[in-house]
Scaffold this motif. Structure first.
Motif, PDB file in Angstrom:
ATOM      1  N   GLU A  37     -82.343  91.877  69.182  1.00  0.00           N
ATOM      2  CA  GLU A  37     -82.982  93.045  68.615  1.00  0.00           C
ATOM      3  C   GLU A  37     -82.237  94.171  69.329  1.00  0.00           C
ATOM      4  O   GLU A  37     -82.064  95.248  68.573  1.00  0.00           O
ATOM      5  N   GLN A  38     -81.739  94.136  70.440  1.00  0.00           N
ATOM      6  CA  GLN A  38     -81.071  95.250  71.256  1.00  0.00           C
ATOM      7  C   GLN A  38     -79.683  95.446  70.434  1.00  0.00           C
ATOM      8  O   GLN A  38     -79.153  96.723  70.287  1.00  0.00           O
ATOM      9  N   LEU A  39     -78.951  94.457  69.979  1.00  0.00           N
ATOM     10  CA  LEU A  39     -77.771  94.489  69.163  1.00  0.00           C
ATOM     11  C   LEU A  39     -78.168  95.165  67.863  1.00  0.00           C
ATOM     12  O   LEU A  39     -77.150  96.124  67.706  1.00  0.00           O
ATOM     13  N   ARG A  40     -79.081  94.879  67.407  1.00  0.00           N
ATOM     14  CA  ARG A  40     -79.371  95.491  66.140  1.00  0.00           C
ATOM     15  C   ARG A  40     -79.744  96.904  66.269  1.00  0.00           C
ATOM     16  O   ARG A  40     -79.339  97.889  65.539  1.00  0.00           O
ATOM     17  N   TRP A  41     -80.471  97.257  67.253  1.00  0.00           N
ATOM     18  CA  TRP A  41     -80.865  98.655  67.604  1.00  0.00           C
ATOM     19  C   TRP A  41     -79.657  99.454  67.802  1.00  0.00           C
ATOM     20  O   TRP A  41     -79.602 100.699  67.361  1.00  0.00           O
ATOM     21  N   LEU A  42     -78.910  98.965  68.538  1.00  0.00           N
ATOM     22  CA  LEU A  42     -77.422  99.573  68.453  1.00  0.00           C
ATOM     23  C   LEU A  42     -76.550  99.735  67.378  1.00  0.00           C
ATOM     24  O   LEU A  42     -75.683 100.587  67.398  1.00  0.00           O
ATOM     25  N   GLY A  43     -76.966  99.244  66.063  1.00  0.00           N
ATOM     26  CA  GLY A  43     -76.330  99.525  64.862  1.00  0.00           C
ATOM     27  C   GLY A  43     -74.991  98.412  64.642  1.00  0.00           C
ATOM     28  O   GLY A  43     -74.340  98.724  63.907  1.00  0.00           O
ATOM     29  N   HIS A  44     -75.240  97.180  65.756  1.00  0.00           N
ATOM     30  CA  HIS A  44     -74.262  96.434  65.113  1.00  0.00           C
ATOM     31  C   HIS A  44     -74.574  95.595  64.036  1.00  0.00           C
ATOM     32  O   HIS A  44     -75.750  95.090  63.770  1.00  0.00           O
ATOM     33  N   ASP A  45     -73.464  94.793  63.577  1.00  0.00           N
ATOM     34  CA  ASP A  45     -73.693  93.767  62.414  1.00  0.00           C
ATOM     35  C   ASP A  45     -73.862  92.608  62.918  1.00  0.00           C
ATOM     36  O   ASP A  45     -73.136  91.807  63.142  1.00  0.00           O
ATOM     37  N   VAL A  46     -75.066  92.201  63.407  1.00  0.00           N
ATOM     38  CA  VAL A  46     -75.588  91.050  63.667  1.00  0.00           C
ATOM     39  C   VAL A  46     -75.547  89.814  62.798  1.00  0.00           C
ATOM     40  O   VAL A  46     -76.395  90.015  61.920  1.00  0.00           O
ATOM     41  N   ARG A  47     -74.909  88.702  63.203  1.00  0.00           N
ATOM     42  CA  ARG A  47     -74.849  87.432  62.149  1.00  0.00           C
ATOM     43  C   ARG A  47     -75.419  86.252  63.086  1.00  0.00           C
ATOM     44  O   ARG A  47     -74.228  86.092  64.141  1.00  0.00           O
ATOM     45  N   VAL A  48     -76.223  85.855  62.705  1.00  0.00           N
ATOM     46  CA  VAL A  48     -76.899  84.612  63.624  1.00  0.00           C
ATOM     47  C   VAL A  48     -76.628  83.372  62.992  1.00  0.00           C
ATOM     48  O   VAL A  48     -77.063  83.207  61.876  1.00  0.00           O
ATOM     49  N   VAL A  49     -75.810  82.471  63.427  1.00  0.00           N
ATOM     50  CA  VAL A  49     -75.692  80.986  62.997  1.00  0.00           C
ATOM     51  C   VAL A  49     -76.645  80.349  64.176  1.00  0.00           C
ATOM     52  O   VAL A  49     -76.498  80.246  65.098  1.00  0.00           O
ATOM     53  N   PRO A  84     -69.367  97.079  64.721  1.00  0.00           N
ATOM     54  CA  PRO A  84     -68.802  95.988  65.453  1.00  0.00           C
ATOM     55  C   PRO A  84     -69.633  94.605  64.847  1.00  0.00           C
ATOM     56  O   PRO A  84     -70.959  94.891  64.613  1.00  0.00           O
ATOM     57  N   ILE A  85     -69.203  93.572  64.853  1.00  0.00           N
ATOM     58  CA  ILE A  85     -69.937  92.194  64.350  1.00  0.00           C
ATOM     59  C   ILE A  85     -70.140  91.663  65.570  1.00  0.00           C
ATOM     60  O   ILE A  85     -69.389  91.386  66.618  1.00  0.00           O
ATOM     61  N   GLU A  86     -71.449  91.291  65.807  1.00  0.00           N
ATOM     62  CA  GLU A  86     -71.862  90.337  66.959  1.00  0.00           C
ATOM     63  C   GLU A  86     -72.241  89.226  66.470  1.00  0.00           C
ATOM     64  O   GLU A  86     -73.273  88.991  65.441  1.00  0.00           O
ATOM     65  N   LEU A  87     -71.603  88.077  66.667  1.00  0.00           N
ATOM     66  CA  LEU A  87     -71.650  86.920  66.196  1.00  0.00           C
ATOM     67  C   LEU A  87     -72.388  85.991  67.048  1.00  0.00           C
ATOM     68  O   LEU A  87     -71.897  85.778  68.200  1.00  0.00           O
ATOM     69  N   VAL A  88     -73.660  85.737  66.833  1.00  0.00           N
ATOM     70  CA  VAL A  88     -74.547  85.050  67.671  1.00  0.00           C
ATOM     71  C   VAL A  88     -74.682  83.405  67.200  1.00  0.00           C
ATOM     72  O   VAL A  88     -75.175  83.442  66.263  1.00  0.00           O
ATOM     73  N   TRP A  89     -74.203  82.564  68.117  1.00  0.00           N
ATOM     74  CA  TRP A  89     -74.481  81.137  67.846  1.00  0.00           C
ATOM     75  C   TRP A  89     -75.769  80.624  68.644  1.00  0.00           C
ATOM     76  O   TRP A  89     -75.795  80.506  69.819  1.00  0.00           O
ATOM     77  N   ASP A  90     -76.844  80.594  67.837  1.00  0.00           N
ATOM     78  CA  ASP A  90     -78.201  80.283  68.638  1.00  0.00           C
ATOM     79  C   ASP A  90     -78.537  78.757  68.477  1.00  0.00           C
ATOM     80  O   ASP A  90     -77.792  78.041  67.600  1.00  0.00           O
ATOM     81  N   HIS A  91     -79.152  78.308  69.306  1.00  0.00           N
ATOM     82  CA  HIS A  91     -79.722  77.071  69.459  1.00  0.00           C
ATOM     83  C   HIS A  91     -78.370  75.859  69.595  1.00  0.00           C
ATOM     84  O   HIS A  91     -78.449  74.885  69.040  1.00  0.00           O
ATOM     85  N   ALA A  92     -77.399  76.411  70.569  1.00  0.00           N
ATOM     86  CA  ALA A  92     -76.285  75.611  70.507  1.00  0.00           C
ATOM     87  C   ALA A  92     -76.511  74.339  71.665  1.00  0.00           C
ATOM     88  O   ALA A  92     -75.738  73.702  71.825  1.00  0.00           O
ATOM     89  N   ALA A  93     -77.685  74.366  72.176  1.00  0.00           N
ATOM     90  CA  ALA A  93     -78.084  73.393  73.456  1.00  0.00           C
ATOM     91  C   ALA A  93     -77.990  71.844  72.957  1.00  0.00           C
ATOM     92  O   ALA A  93     -77.620  70.967  73.150  1.00  0.00           O
ATOM     93  N   GLY A  94     -78.245  71.617  71.319  1.00  0.00           N
ATOM     94  CA  GLY A  94     -78.374  70.303  70.955  1.00  0.00           C
ATOM     95  C   GLY A  94     -76.905  69.706  70.668  1.00  0.00           C
ATOM     96  O   GLY A  94     -76.626  68.602  71.067  1.00  0.00           O
ATOM     97  N   LEU A  95     -75.937  70.547  70.281  1.00  0.00           N
ATOM     98  CA  LEU A  95     -74.579  70.055  70.142  1.00  0.00           C
ATOM     99  C   LEU A  95     -74.028  69.792  71.699  1.00  0.00           C
ATOM    100  O   LEU A  95     -73.333  68.893  71.787  1.00  0.00           O
ATOM    101  N   ARG A  96     -74.404  70.825  72.627  1.00  0.00           N
ATOM    102  CA  ARG A  96     -73.720  70.801  73.935  1.00  0.00           C
ATOM    103  C   ARG A  96     -74.157  69.450  74.647  1.00  0.00           C
ATOM    104  O   ARG A  96     -73.509  68.675  75.051  1.00  0.00           O
ATOM    105  N   ALA A  97     -75.501  69.076  74.396  1.00  0.00           N
ATOM    106  CA  ALA A  97     -76.322  67.861  74.700  1.00  0.00           C
ATOM    107  C   ALA A  97     -75.533  66.461  74.097  1.00  0.00           C
ATOM    108  O   ALA A  97     -75.326  65.439  74.807  1.00  0.00           O
TER     109      ALA A  97
END
Length: 115
Positions: free
Chosen positions: A16-28, A72-85
């Motif tokens: 949300e902070q990234l969006r508030w700053l006006g960044h183009d947030v893309r969540v995977v 700026p593009i903010e690429l967020v890879w969320d819920h990456a713990a499953g692959l890491r495990a």
């Protein structure tokens, strides 16, 4: 630069902070194996039809991401713990690809959330 957030961090507040700053947030979100994570990136980023669902194609597609608002593009890879495990090598490969693209582009920043 890559930001790493764990499961106990305030990842949603960070996004949300990234969006508030006006960044183009893309969540995977997620991906439990190589095929799943490649599909997560393809669908989460609406990658073009030529995307070949392999590591080289992911690198090429991320290099070609456009920011529609010149933000700026903010690429967020969320819920990456499953692959890491389940597959640490695949997780490490994705992180390497994300960091490589972030190093190459001044307009793209990466956050990896392992929750």
């Amino acid at each position: 630069m890559t930001t790493f957030l764990g499961r106990h961090s305030e990842a949603d507040d960070h996004i949300e902070q990234l969006r508030w700053l006006g960044h183009d947030v893309r969540v995977v979100s997620g991906g439990d194996d190589k095929a799943g994570v490649l599909e997560a990136f393809a669908s989460g980023l609406a990658l073009p039809e030529w995307f070949g669902h392999n590591w080289d194609a992911l690198l090429d597609a991320l290099r070609d991401l456009d920011a529609p608002r010149d933000a700026p593009i903010e690429l967020v890879w969320d819920h990456a713990a499953g692959l890491r495990a389940r597959d640490r090598d695949a997780y490490d490969t994705v992180v390497e690809i994300l960091e490589q693209v972030a190093d190459e582009r001044d307009d793209l920043h990466v956050t990896v959330v392992t929750r």
